[in-house]
Motif scaffolding. Structure first.
Motif, PDB file in Angstrom:
ATOM      1  N   ILE A  59      -4.924   3.485   7.712  1.00 56.64           N
ATOM      2  CA  ILE A  59      -5.204   2.698   8.909  1.00 56.64           C
ATOM      3  C   ILE A  59      -3.935   2.729   9.768  1.00 56.64           C
ATOM      4  CG2 ILE A  59      -6.910   1.156   7.876  1.00 56.64           C
ATOM      5  CD1 ILE A  59      -4.695  -0.909   7.515  1.00 56.64           C
ATOM      6  N   PRO A  60      -4.079   2.606  11.077  1.00 55.57           N
ATOM      7  CA  PRO A  60      -2.876   2.658  11.920  1.00 55.57           C
ATOM      8  C   PRO A  60      -2.097   1.346  11.850  1.00 55.57           C
ATOM      9  CG  PRO A  60      -4.858   2.420  13.265  1.00 55.57           C
ATOM     10  CD  PRO A  60      -5.323   2.538  11.865  1.00 55.57           C
ATOM     11  N   LEU A  61      -0.842   1.468  11.437  1.00 59.60           N
ATOM     12  CA  LEU A  61       0.057   0.321  11.420  1.00 59.60           C
ATOM     13  C   LEU A  61       1.356   0.740  12.101  1.00 59.60           C
ATOM     14  CD1 LEU A  61      -0.264  -1.098   7.752  1.00 59.60           C
ATOM     15  CD2 LEU A  61      -1.282  -2.018   9.847  1.00 59.60           C
ATOM     16  N   PRO A  62       2.070  -0.204  12.691  1.00 56.83           N
ATOM     17  CA  PRO A  62       3.353   0.182  13.311  1.00 56.83           C
ATOM     18  C   PRO A  62       4.359   0.603  12.260  1.00 56.83           C
ATOM     19  CG  PRO A  62       3.043  -2.208  13.341  1.00 56.83           C
ATOM     20  CD  PRO A  62       1.758  -1.626  12.841  1.00 56.83           C
ATOM     21  N   ALA A  63       5.247   1.502  12.664  1.00 56.35           N
ATOM     22  CA  ALA A  63       6.202   2.077  11.713  1.00 56.35           C
ATOM     23  C   ALA A  63       7.046   1.003  11.037  1.00 56.35           C
ATOM     24  CB  ALA A  63       7.101   3.092  12.431  1.00 56.35           C
ATOM     25  N   TRP A  64       7.480  -0.022  11.823  1.00 60.52           N
ATOM     26  CA  TRP A  64       8.352  -1.045  11.247  1.00 60.52           C
ATOM     27  C   TRP A  64       7.652  -1.771  10.098  1.00 60.52           C
ATOM     28  CZ3 TRP A  64       6.631  -6.013  11.024  1.00 60.52           C
ATOM     29  CH2 TRP A  64       5.631  -6.404  11.926  1.00 60.52           C
ATOM     30  N   LEU A  65       6.318  -1.907  10.174  1.00 62.47           N
ATOM     31  CA  LEU A  65       5.595  -2.606   9.116  1.00 62.47           C
ATOM     32  C   LEU A  65       5.559  -1.775   7.845  1.00 62.47           C
ATOM     33  CD1 LEU A  65       4.092  -5.111   8.299  1.00 62.47           C
ATOM     34  CD2 LEU A  65       1.996  -4.169   9.305  1.00 62.47           C
ATOM     35  N   TRP A  66       5.441  -0.435   7.990  1.00 65.59           N
ATOM     36  CA  TRP A  66       5.517   0.411   6.802  1.00 65.59           C
ATOM     37  C   TRP A  66       6.874   0.257   6.130  1.00 65.59           C
ATOM     38  CZ3 TRP A  66       1.238   1.645   4.812  1.00 65.59           C
ATOM     39  CH2 TRP A  66       0.134   2.059   5.586  1.00 65.59           C
ATOM     40  N   LYS A  67       7.898   0.131   6.971  1.00 65.03           N
ATOM     41  CA  LYS A  67       9.239  -0.039   6.414  1.00 65.03           C
ATOM     42  C   LYS A  67       9.338  -1.378   5.675  1.00 65.03           C
ATOM     43  CE  LYS A  67      14.072   0.384   7.622  1.00 65.03           C
ATOM     44  NZ  LYS A  67      15.086   0.460   8.661  1.00 65.03           N
ATOM     45  N   GLU A  68       8.786  -2.418   6.270  1.00 66.46           N
ATOM     46  CA  GLU A  68       8.820  -3.735   5.622  1.00 66.46           C
ATOM     47  C   GLU A  68       8.058  -3.730   4.301  1.00 66.46           C
ATOM     48  OE1 GLU A  68      10.404  -6.682   6.529  1.00 66.46           O
ATOM     49  OE2 GLU A  68      11.389  -5.282   7.902  1.00 66.46           O
ATOM     50  N   LEU A  69       6.980  -2.951   4.271  1.00 63.38           N
ATOM     51  CA  LEU A  69       6.164  -2.887   3.057  1.00 63.38           C
ATOM     52  C   LEU A  69       6.781  -1.987   1.985  1.00 63.38           C
ATOM     53  CD1 LEU A  69       2.625  -2.601   4.715  1.00 63.38           C
ATOM     54  CD2 LEU A  69       3.520  -4.563   3.457  1.00 63.38           C
ATOM     55  N   GLY A  70       7.856  -1.280   2.352  1.00 69.47           N
ATOM     56  CA  GLY A  70       8.541  -0.421   1.380  1.00 69.47           C
ATOM     57  C   GLY A  70       7.992   0.980   1.299  1.00 69.47           C
ATOM     58  N   TYR A  71       7.180   1.387   2.251  1.00 70.13           N
ATOM     59  CA  TYR A  71       6.622   2.736   2.248  1.00 70.13           C
ATOM     60  C   TYR A  71       7.473   3.625   3.147  1.00 70.13           C
ATOM     61  CZ  TYR A  71       2.346   1.293  -0.111  1.00 70.13           C
ATOM     62  OH  TYR A  71       1.425   0.839  -1.034  1.00 70.13           O
ATOM     63  N   GLU A  72       8.548   4.134   2.576  1.00 68.30           N
ATOM     64  CA  GLU A  72       9.471   4.933   3.379  1.00 68.30           C
ATOM     65  C   GLU A  72       8.790   6.182   3.939  1.00 68.30           C
ATOM     66  OE1 GLU A  72      12.835   6.461   1.309  1.00 68.30           O
ATOM     67  OE2 GLU A  72      13.737   7.294   3.124  1.00 68.30           O
ATOM     68  N   LYS A  73       7.954   6.817   3.127  1.00 65.14           N
ATOM     69  CA  LYS A  73       7.329   8.069   3.579  1.00 65.14           C
ATOM     70  C   LYS A  73       6.462   7.819   4.811  1.00 65.14           C
ATOM     71  CE  LYS A  73       3.718   7.353   0.173  1.00 65.14           C
ATOM     72  NZ  LYS A  73       3.237   7.602  -1.170  1.00 65.14           N
ATOM     73  N   ASN A  74       5.738   6.689   4.829  1.00 65.41           N
ATOM     74  CA  ASN A  74       4.913   6.382   5.997  1.00 65.41           C
ATOM     75  C   ASN A  74       5.777   5.962   7.176  1.00 65.41           C
ATOM     76  OD1 ASN A  74       3.112   5.755   3.477  1.00 65.41           O
ATOM     77  ND2 ASN A  74       1.707   6.143   5.169  1.00 65.41           N
ATOM     78  N   PHE A  75       6.860   5.289   6.895  1.00 65.42           N
ATOM     79  CA  PHE A  75       7.757   4.860   7.972  1.00 65.42           C
ATOM     80  C   PHE A  75       8.358   6.070   8.672  1.00 65.42           C
ATOM     81  CE2 PHE A  75      10.920   2.921  10.421  1.00 65.42           C
ATOM     82  CZ  PHE A  75      12.187   3.340  10.048  1.00 65.42           C
ATOM     83  N   ARG A  76       8.717   7.090   7.905  1.00 64.12           N
ATOM     84  CA  ARG A  76       9.455   8.207   8.505  1.00 64.12           C
ATOM     85  C   ARG A  76       8.566   9.384   8.868  1.00 64.12           C
ATOM     86  NH1 ARG A  76      13.736   9.917   4.533  1.00 64.12           N
ATOM     87  NH2 ARG A  76      14.359  11.193   6.282  1.00 64.12           N
ATOM     88  N   TYR A  77       7.546   9.639   8.057  1.00 61.71           N
ATOM     89  CA  TYR A  77       6.739  10.853   8.241  1.00 61.71           C
ATOM     90  C   TYR A  77       5.254  10.541   8.065  1.00 61.71           C
ATOM     91  CZ  TYR A  77      11.228  13.200   7.119  1.00 61.71           C
ATOM     92  OH  TYR A  77      12.537  13.628   7.093  1.00 61.71           O
TER      93      TYR A  77
END
Lengths: 165, 320
Positions: free
Chosen positions: B221-239
């Motif tokens: 689902i589309p989430l903002p990058a900062w939220l992926w980072k907060e959730l600990g999903y580095e791969k989604n945050f960066r790529y």
């Protein structure tokens, strides 16, 4: 059916009488596990391990025992069918993050031809470089392996057990 | 029983909307398999693969040979690929491996099918051996013809030239693959498969590597990058998904086919990716976004033609 019931001070980890025990080993390339009726030191079956030429082929059992603090020693038997002595390397981690060599326990075990009854004292496990004692409540990895073997090597493991204090 | 139905008209409309959204995200979109045509700028690969049909499939997470899997096979049957490249996670976590192995057995490509393992594929390590071997033996499997690359490299010879295909294993350090790549002749067309896009970090700026990966599912689902980072999903945050360029290296992240964690997809339709390697993009980069690192750009080369279908393949045949 087990022929030798575990003594009260002994906690059996693996005796390979059930195929399901093989699910508790980490299977990886260049290592083949199968149960064998040869060279069993307890019950009918041993674990025959074929180790192929590669970097560090070996076995990494996942003990269902998480807390090692109430145990004094870990014992296991290894049958070396080769006519010459073999060095088996031991690695024990107490962290998930694959710690560097210096921050884990590293040891060597000399396997003579034939049956080797091995034991590891659990209260003297110290990391190689940082010289700290491993946390027995937090053991994450136990691995026995060869170092860059050039030939296919077969070993038989059996009777992994913990002895209480 | 009827108390949960709102009394107001707007309440009922809202409830109906939520129910439709739930139906769409759990049942419709996860099974709506599309073909995505993705351009990758790489002159060496364009010279070898430019006229070939190269397909990437990723993150199948197959519970059964179900509707989604059958749609993918139907699409492949029409595409008639020259190469199929698989980027891991064929099975559910600690689930049944048989559906995935059956799916692999049905893959056909004129030159061949190559694959890498994903972290889920190792969730039952004993079963993972079946991807390469007959059960309980070290002999090569006869169950399928997929060639798994586990920190290994193979040369693929084609009429237009040769390319080197490398595969990065998720549970061993990328340094082992890099050592093998360093031994290859310089300036050879090089394509790397890696389940995790974080494998891209093993490469600097000037190796001329093109890497294909998956793993992220585009977040499902589309989430903002900062939220992926907060959730600990580095791969989604960066790529999270799409094309990333670092110097002369390019990474493409597919958002895959199956689902994991939550049984939903929204705005992340399952995709069969047809890769088009080109020497230059005649339209230039239609959209380029600078990440926090100035040398890394996220480039979306879709040009509004993400779901273009070739002549002869009608829109009915996109999979739903």
């Amino acid at each position: 059916m087990r022929c030798q019931p575990a003594s009260r001070a002994e906690r059996l980890a693996f005796d390979f009488e059930s195929d399901a025990e093989l699910d508790h080993f980490f299977w990886s390339c260049h290592t083949l596990f199968e149960r064998s009726t040869q060279h069993a030191s307890r019950g009918r079956y041993s674990l025959r391990v074929k180790l192929y030429p590669s970097r560090y082929p070996g076995i990494s059992p996942s003990f269902r025992i998480r807390n090692w603090s109430s145990y004094k020693t870990l014992h296991f038997d290894v049958f070396n069918p080769a006519p010459s002595t073999l060095t088996l390397y031991l690695r024990i981690d107490d962290a998930y993050s694959s710690p560097a060599y210096e921050d884990r326990y590293n040891g060597t075990l000399r396997l003579q031809p034939g049956l080797n009854r091995l034991s590891i004292a659990l209260d003297t496990l110290e990391t190689s470089g940082t010289k700290r004692t491993l946390d027995p409540l937090s053991i994450k990895r136990f691995a026995l392996f060869l170092n860059h073997p050039r030939e296919e090597t077969t070993l038989y493991f059996d009777n992994f057990r913990f002895l209480s204090r | 029983m009827m108390r949960w139905i709102p009394k107001s008209g707007s309440g009922r409309v809202l409830l109906a909307g939520l129910l439709l959204l739930a139906l769409y995200t759990t049942t419709i979109e996860p099974n709506w398999v599309h073909v995505r045509y993705q351009k990758i700028i790489s002159p060496p690969l364009a010279r070898v693969l430019g006229k070939r049909v190269v397909v990437q499939l990723s993150d199948l997470h197959s519970f059964s040979m179900g509707f989604r899997e059958r749609q993918v096979l139907k699409i492949l049957d029409r595409l008639q690929p020259d190469l199929i490249l698989l980027t891991g996670d064929y099975v559910p976590w600690k689930g049944d491996y048989k559906p995935a192995l059956e799916f692999l057995s049905r893959l056909r490509a004129k030159t061949g099918v190559w694959a890498v393992m994903g972290d889920y594929d190792y969730s039952l390590s004993r079963q993972s051996c079946r991807f390469c071997h007959k059960p309980g033996t070290g002999e090569p499997t006869q169950a399928h013809s997929v060639r798994f690359l586990r920190n290994s490299v193979e040369r693929i010879d084609l009429p237009g030239g040769s390319l080197w295909l490398g595969g990065m294993d998720p549970y061993e350090s990328g340094v082992f693959l890099k050592r093998k790549l360093d031994q290859l002749p310089a300036d050879q067309p090089l394509l790397i498969l890696s389940h995790s896009p974080l494998g891209f970090d093993w490469f600097g700026f000037s190796e001329g590597v093109v890497m294909l990966s998956g793993d992220t599912h585009g977040g499902q689902i589309p989430l903002p990058a900062w939220l992926w980072k907060e959730l600990g999903y580095e791969k989604n945050f960066r790529y999270n998904q799409g094309v990333f360029v670092k110097g002369s290296n390019t990474l493409f992240v597919s958002h895959g086919i199956g689902i994991s964690h939550l049984p939903i997809r929204f705005s992340r339709v399952p995709e069969v990716v047809v890769l088009q390697f080109v020497e230059v993009d005649p339209e230039g980069f239609p959209y380029a976004q600078h990440s926090s690192s100035s040398h890394l750009m996220a480039c979306h080369l879709h040009s509004g033609r993400e779901h273009e279908v070739p002549a002869g393949l009608s829109s009915r045949e996109t999979g739903f």
